[in-house]
Enzyme design. Structure first.
Site, PDB file in Angstrom:
ATOM      1  CD  GLU A  16      -1.253   0.386   3.645  1.00 12.50           C
ATOM      2  OE1 GLU A  16      -2.159  -0.392   3.917  1.00 12.50           O
ATOM      3  OE2 GLU A  16      -1.081   1.489   4.211  1.00 12.50           O
ATOM      4  CB  CYS A  18      -2.177  -5.550   6.213  1.00 11.41           C
ATOM      5  SG  CYS A  18      -1.887  -4.020   7.096  1.00 11.41           S
ATOM      6  CG  HIS A  35      -2.082  -8.850   9.482  1.00  4.92           C
ATOM      7  ND1 HIS A  35      -0.899  -8.368   8.961  1.00  4.92           N
ATOM      8  CD2 HIS A  35      -2.792  -7.765   9.883  1.00  4.92           C
ATOM      9  CE1 HIS A  35      -0.915  -7.054   9.040  1.00  4.92           C
ATOM     10  NE2 HIS A  35      -2.045  -6.650   9.591  1.00  4.92           N
TER      11      HIS A  35
END
Lengths: 353, 127
Positions: A82, A114, A238
């Site tokens: 990103e 993400c 994550h």
């Protein structure tokens, strides 16, 4: 069906660090609450000459070295981030040129908060599985942004991970057993066009976003592969902060020791698109033949990708061919004060040129 | 830097691709039309390794436009290759020494203003 999997992997972590105390001191915040509540100690900071492209190149060179392939045979290459340096112009073309993968190569830049890195892994694995390309390179890289003083500033970090996927059985170091995707439209975090910093929904990023999608993807992945937490030696989630992946693991029935090898966030920070991919590289640095690995990413917006890998006997022979992830995390660190960090990250507005 | 000039230098800047004189084997990066050692005009393509040694260095305190100082500028002798001028990244003035081993990394060299092209290439980091 022919086996496919990861044939080479690599990572890149900048040397600069800033401690949670140094950021908290400037904003009059309580460092201990971030350390205890979010389990964050310090984070990586890119040098002014490091960005998503440079880290993608370094991680990919290590991945290609471990794969032992001719980079000209990489038929597809995707960079998930990103923080692509250009708004218009691909990161992937620079990466392909730096590796020597041009001109017979398909590339695209991916973005999904993400989870853009695991998007790249998902697409690459399927292209190889379909037989469209001999090798495909997936990269997750970010120099993530956090507004000065925002809670995100304590975690927004930099790093990259790269994976070469292939189908030659004697080259596979981690066989891809299966994949699973879980996604809804959930506006928990975003950055509008031309804005420097993202906005987020505070606590809304937790239960309806991170936990719903991570647990949904993990449960779906295990149902699809008829596995349960005890079937895995390692699990990587994550890691936007230290607490979330540990809590997700607890909710799903994983033990802490299954999580800790790929849990880098307390001293690395959240590397966004690089986060769960970097966790996987740290696991691959340690894993042994036969070990099963569950990877579940999360990207705000929101969705999670699930992967089940199984390490092969070849993994041990490539682990030491390039710098390991924890080796980069632990060694040659340079600690920055907040002023230098602010200059490095472009947080100080300069006269227009 | 003009995009056209930057683009021409991509093989050398990104992949350390240069030339080696076919007659006397002297290495050049970028390649040349005439060898300054033997005068030969015959070269073969050569891709140099990303490791080397600091031959000499200085500290740049007043950098040219587009660069942000201070930074260490060094002459690095690549292993089996030519001597190149390059920055040593992530390095203070008191950290580098002549003879230090370095590794070449891919870094951003400069950017043309706020809207121009981003220029990437090689820099050294201390091993």
């Amino acid at each position: 069906m022919a086996k496919i999997g990861i044939i080479g992997y690599g990572s890149c972590i900048p040397r600069n660090r800033i401690k949670v105390e140094e950021i908290a001191k400037v904003w009059g915040a309580d460092a201990e609450s971030f350390k205890r509540g979010l389990l964050l100690e310090e984070k990586s900071v890119p040098s002014p000459d490091q960005d998503t492209i440079t880290m993608a190149v370094e991680a990919s060179r290590r991945a290609v070295l471990r794969a032992g392939i001719d980079p000209a045979k990489i038929g597809a290459l995707y960079v998930g981030s990103e923080s692509h340096p250009y708004a218009v112009k691909p990161s992937g073309t620079v990466l392909a040129e730096a590796l020597g993968a041009t001109p017979e190569c398909h590339t695209a830049d991916l973005e999904f908060a993400c989870k853009a890195g695991t998007e790249a892994m998902y697409i690459c694995s399927q292209l190889v599985k379909a037989g469209s390309v001999p090798y495909a390179l997936a990269v997750g890289a970010d120099t993530s942004q956090g507004a000065p003083g925002d809670a995100l500033e304590y975690s927004a970090a930099a790093g990259a991970a790269a994976f070469v996927f292939g189908s030659e059985e004697d080259k596979i170091v981690a066989e891809l057993v299966d994949t699973y995707a879980f996604m809804t439209d959930t506006p928990d975090f975003w950055r509008r066009e031309h804005m420097h910093y993202p906005r987020h929904g505070g606590r809304f990023t937790g239960e309806p976003a991170f936990f719903k999608h991570v647990c949904g993807a993990a449960r779906g992945m295990m149902a699809k592969t008829k596995t349960q937490p005890s079937d895995f030696r390692y699990v990587v989630f994550h890691q936007p902060n230290g607490k979330f992946p540990l809590r997700a693991g607890q909710m799903l029935g994983f033990k802490k020791e299954q999580i800790l090898t790929g849990w880098l966030v307390n001293r690395l920070g959240n590397t966004y698109s690089g986060a769960s991919p970097l966790g996987l590289t740290a696991v691959l640095d340690e894993a042994q033949a036969g070990d099963r690995i569950l990877v579940v990413s999360f990207g705000s917006g929101a969705g999670s990708d699930g992967f089940v890998f199984q390490a092969t006997g070849r993994l041990a022979s490539v682990q030491k061919l390039a710098a390991g992830t924890r080796e980069q995390l632990d060694n040659k660190k340079r600690y920055l004060d907040y002023g230098t960090y602010a200059r490095y990250r472009g947080k100080i507005r300069m006269a227009e040129k | 830097m003009q995009p056209q000039k930057y683009w021409r230098e991509i093989p050398a800047r990104y992949r350390l691709e240069g030339g080696r004189c076919k007659k006397c084997r002297k290495a050049f990066l970028p390649s040349r039309l005439v060898c300054d050692a033997c005068g030969s005009r015959e070269f073969e393509k050569a891709r140099f390794t990303g490791t080397g040694t600091v031959h000499s260095f200085t500290m740049i305190h007043t950098p040219p436009s587009g660069y942000s100082g201070p930074y260490v500028l060094a002459i690095v002798e690549l292993d089996g290759g030519p001597k190149l001028t390059m920055q040593i990244a992530d390095c203070g003035a008191d950290e580098a020494k002549i003879g230090d081993k370095v590794r070449v990394e891919f870094r951003k060299l400069t950017q043309v203003g706020d809207a121009g092209v981003l220029c990437y290439g090689y820099k050294a980091v201390l091993v």
